[in-house]
Motif scaffolding. Structure first.
Motif, mmCIF file in Angstrom:
data_model
loop_
_atom_site.group_PDB
_atom_site.id
_atom_site.type_symbol
_atom_site.label_atom_id
_atom_site.label_comp_id
_atom_site.label_asym_id
_atom_site.label_seq_id
_atom_site.Cartn_x
_atom_site.Cartn_y
_atom_site.Cartn_z
ATOM 1 N N UNK A 1 15.710 1.879 -0.034
ATOM 2 C CA UNK A 1 14.914 3.103 -0.024
ATOM 3 C C UNK A 1 14.626 3.544 1.404
ATOM 4 N N UNK A 2 14.320 2.595 2.254
ATOM 5 C CA UNK A 2 14.009 2.941 3.643
ATOM 6 C C UNK A 2 15.219 3.546 4.350
ATOM 7 N N UNK B 1 -5.658 9.582 6.537
ATOM 8 C CA UNK B 1 -5.976 9.141 7.884
ATOM 9 C C UNK B 1 -4.832 9.388 8.854
ATOM 10 N N UNK B 2 -4.207 8.291 9.291
ATOM 11 C CA UNK B 2 -3.138 8.404 10.295
ATOM 12 C C UNK B 2 -1.826 8.895 9.718
ATOM 13 N N UNK B 3 -1.693 8.889 8.369
ATOM 14 C CA UNK B 3 -0.425 9.262 7.755
ATOM 15 C C UNK B 3 0.416 8.041 7.447
ATOM 16 N N UNK B 4 1.647 8.265 6.998
ATOM 17 C CA UNK B 4 2.534 7.173 6.596
ATOM 18 C C UNK B 4 3.667 7.000 7.592
ATOM 19 N N UNK B 5 3.933 5.752 7.941
ATOM 20 C CA UNK B 5 5.129 5.422 8.711
ATOM 21 C C UNK B 5 6.321 5.380 7.761
ATOM 22 N N UNK B 6 7.492 5.185 8.308
ATOM 23 C CA UNK B 6 8.691 5.075 7.468
ATOM 24 C C UNK B 6 8.558 3.919 6.490
ATOM 25 N N UNK B 7 8.074 2.767 6.969
ATOM 26 C CA UNK B 7 7.912 1.598 6.102
ATOM 27 C C UNK B 7 6.907 1.869 4.994
ATOM 28 N N UNK B 8 5.802 2.496 5.340
ATOM 29 C CA UNK B 8 4.764 2.763 4.346
ATOM 30 C C UNK B 8 5.244 3.782 3.311
ATOM 31 N N UNK B 9 6.001 4.776 3.759
ATOM 32 C CA UNK B 9 6.574 5.755 2.836
ATOM 33 C C UNK B 9 7.545 5.074 1.874
ATOM 34 N N UNK B 10 8.342 4.143 2.401
ATOM 35 C CA UNK B 10 9.269 3.387 1.549
ATOM 36 C C UNK B 10 8.508 2.514 0.549
ATOM 37 N N UNK B 11 7.392 1.932 0.989
ATOM 38 C CA UNK B 11 6.572 1.111 0.086
ATOM 39 C C UNK B 11 5.987 1.968 -1.030
ATOM 40 N N UNK B 12 5.553 3.178 -0.689
ATOM 41 C CA UNK B 12 5.028 4.124 -1.687
ATOM 42 C C UNK B 12 6.111 4.444 -2.713
ATOM 43 N N UNK B 13 7.306 4.812 -2.222
ATOM 44 C CA UNK B 13 8.406 5.175 -3.124
ATOM 45 C C UNK B 13 8.830 3.984 -3.990
ATOM 46 N N UNK B 14 8.878 2.798 -3.399
ATOM 47 C CA UNK B 14 9.280 1.604 -4.153
ATOM 48 C C UNK B 14 8.246 1.269 -5.227
ATOM 49 N N UNK B 15 6.969 1.455 -4.908
ATOM 50 C CA UNK B 15 5.911 1.227 -5.899
ATOM 51 C C UNK B 15 6.068 2.169 -7.079
#
Length: 601
Positions: free
Chosen positions: A97-98, A174-188
């Motif tokens: 996903x990332x 807050x600070x927004x999503x990094x690439x990793x955090x966005x991928x974690x959101x999508x994977x969830x």
């Protein structure tokens, strides 16, 4: 230190008089000192503006190291709320996903810490699931509204613990999503969707007369996976009677039957017995691949519409020909009412006496979606997404000049257009017009650029209506409001007869570009207007910093050229104070002549 030493460095590198250099080792030491000083200055400068420059691929890779540390915290929190199995599955999805998200993430406008906000996160995840699985995830697709009009975490309501939703809400707010955090959101989200497949599989076991979780013989396994697909294609309101009559309800069932049989052999192998885990793998893979399989129907539908085009390459079909193919050529699917086509955004009404269906808008409308899931619809895959993805990979930036964009599209082929095309004067003029609207740099994630892409690729890219002007809905939603989705035969016949009476000469002399030009407008809507304004501010600061660095460099070099000859001469003659100007002039002429003779030799 740079200002005081640079004039000596010039004579080390460019000796105007060889006798001036008395100590080569000392000169080398000076050179190294200067290089280290300049390197330090550049490093400090880059760190100072690291939050103020566009994130390119290499910079994202560097930030990945820090983000990976933060990932551990996210995954731990997900594990605490949803269990170890969820974390393991999420981690297994995240790498792919990332990598799929990376080009879009790099090209999106970001905030001052290099992260994306809610609108960009929603946009990126919507495109991810469309391209990855052919899913239009409910709550992510814009459906006629702006991308800022909805929050991406709404898709998690009632599907994950509140603690998990709050985790992503806090980061987005807050600070927004990094690439990793966005991928974690999508994977969830993808894991949540997969969990729905398990409920469907349990029902398939029961309807097939088998106990869930038990081993199955080959024929029993085939029966369960086929029952699963019957439930899947008949949709959310699946019932025993619908499942029995699936061939009558779903015309593509025979092809779907072959799809699931072949997939079972590919994923789990052809063997006498199958474990429950084997069947689980098969149905999960079926959900992920079905969108691309079903898209073949969309490709065939597009071919039928292209044959009906008013002008070749225009991407438009007269409503008279649209209905005529339904009544006289067996194209049963081309029966949507004018009112429904209008709300879908698939109707060009720029000429009231000659309504037209816009091919890509029609294909990508919710009316052509299946609803197998509470979370998503399986829809036609937007061909324009691939084109925009190519632009993102080429630019690695949120905006570009008209000339940079034009170069990309010259060699970008599609199913309709070969590579090596020459952009027309009209397309180039419109590209410049959009560039002028944005002071020379065109945001690639906005309505105006999407509108230009529609005119450049009228068969592939949908026309982007201004938000709020259309209300695309699934057929079930439209009918729920008491309105008919299909036109009655008499209505279709009226449009056909009106088309026959219409004198065609007035418009058939035009070009395919002129056919859609009446819809051209200069109303801009950016995916994330705030992030784009931050990008512009950073670019301005970056330009000012570069100008200052140039001034320092050339000022230092100029000072070196002025003061170094005098100092070097003073060293040579052993004088302790500045020599008279007449002596300096005489020396300079002699030195220059000697130097030129050396170069001639």
């Amino acid at each position: 230190q740079v200002l005081f030493k640079a004039h000596e460095l010039v004579f080390c590198v460019f000796p105007f008089q060889i006798d001036f250099i008395s100590d080569a080792l000392g000169c080398r030491s000076l050179l190294m000192t200067m290089l280290m000083t300049m390197f330090t200055m550049i490093s400090v400068a880059l760190r100072t503006v690291s939050g103020n420059v566009l994130l390119r691929g290499s910079e994202v890779e560097i930030s990945d190291i820090a983000d990976a540390v933060m990932d551990g915290q996210i995954l731990v929190q997900l594990e605490e709320s949803m269990g170890t199995e969820h974390r393991v599955r999420t981690e297994s999805l995240m790498k792919d996903i990332m990598e799929a998200l990376r080009p879009t993430f790099i090209a999106l406008p970001k905030n001052n810490v290099g992260r994306v906000g809610p609108a960009s996160a929603r946009f990126a995840m919507h495109r991810l699931f469309v391209q990855r699985h052919g899913w239009q995830v409910k709550g992510l697709a814009a459906y006629g509204e702006t991308w800022e009009g909805g929050h991406p975490s709404l898709v998690l309501v009632d599907t994950v613990p509140q603690k998990v939703k709050r985790l992503f809400d806090d980061k987005l707010g807050g600070a927004g999503l990094s690439l990793h955090e966005l991928a974690a959101f999508a994977a969830t989200l993808e894991r949540v969707i997969h969990s729905e497949a398990m409920t469907r599989l349990q029902a398939a076991y029961v309807l097939s007369g088998d106990e869930p979780m038990q081993k199955l013989q080959r024929d029993e396994a085939h029966n369960v996976t086929q029952t699963y697909m019957k439930i899947y294609v008949t949709g959310l309101n699946a019932s025993a009677s619908k499942i029995r009559n699936v061939e009558a309800i779903y015309p593509g069932w025979k092809d779907t039957l072959k799809f699931i049989k072949d997939l079972q052999i590919e994923v789990a192998g052809d063997r006498p017995e199958y474990e429950f885990s084997d069947i689980t793998d098969v149905v999960e893979e079926a959900g992920e691949r079905f969108g691309h399989f079903q898209n073949q129907e969309c490709i065939e539908m597009k071919k039928a519409l292209v044959k009906l085009e008013e002008l070749e390459g225009s991407g438009r079909v007269r409503i008279a020909d649209f209905y005529g193919s339904a009544l006289h050529e067996g194209q049963w699917q081309f029966t949507e009412s004018v009112g429904y086509l209008r709300d879908l955004g698939a109707l060009d009404e720029s000429e009231s006496s000659n309504l037209r269906v816009i091919i890509p808008n029609y294909l990508n409308a919710p009316s052509n979606c299946m609803e197998p899931s509470a979370y998503y619809g399986v829809c036609c895959i937007d061909e324009c997404e691939e084109l925009l993805g190519h632009v993102e990979r080429e630019l690695e930036a949120p905006s570009a000049t008209p000339s940079e964009i034009a170069k990309i599209f010259v060699n970008l082929p599609t199913a309709s257009l070969a590579a090596g095309r020459e952009l027309s004067a009209t397309l180039l003029r419109r590209l410049e017009e959009v560039g002028n609207h944005h002071n020379g740099r065109i945001p690639i994630h906005g309505r105006l650029f999407a509108q230009w892409m529609h005119h450049a690729y009228p068969r592939e890219c949908p026309y982007p209506h201004v938000s709020g002007s259309i209300q695309p809905k699934m057929a079930t939603e439209w009918m729920g409001s008491g309105q008919a989705t299909t036109a009655v035969k008499q209505e279709m016949q009226l449009h056909i007869e009106a088309g026959r009476r219409l004198q065609a000469q007035s418009y058939k002399n035009g070009s395919d570009e002129e056919l859609g030009s009446a819809l051209w407008s200069m109303e801009e809507e950016l995916v994330d207007a705030h992030a784009h304004s931050l990008e512009l501010a950073r670019r301005d600061k970056q330009g000012a910093w570069r100008t200052m660095m140039y001034a320092v460099f050339f000022g230092t070099a100029g000072a070196a050229l002025v003061f170094s000859p005098a100092k070097a001469l003073r060293r040579t003659v052993g004088a302790q104070e500045l020599i008279p100007i007449k002596s300096f002039t005489r020396w300079a002429r002699t030195s220059l002549k000697h130097t030129m003779n050396m170069h001639v030799v």
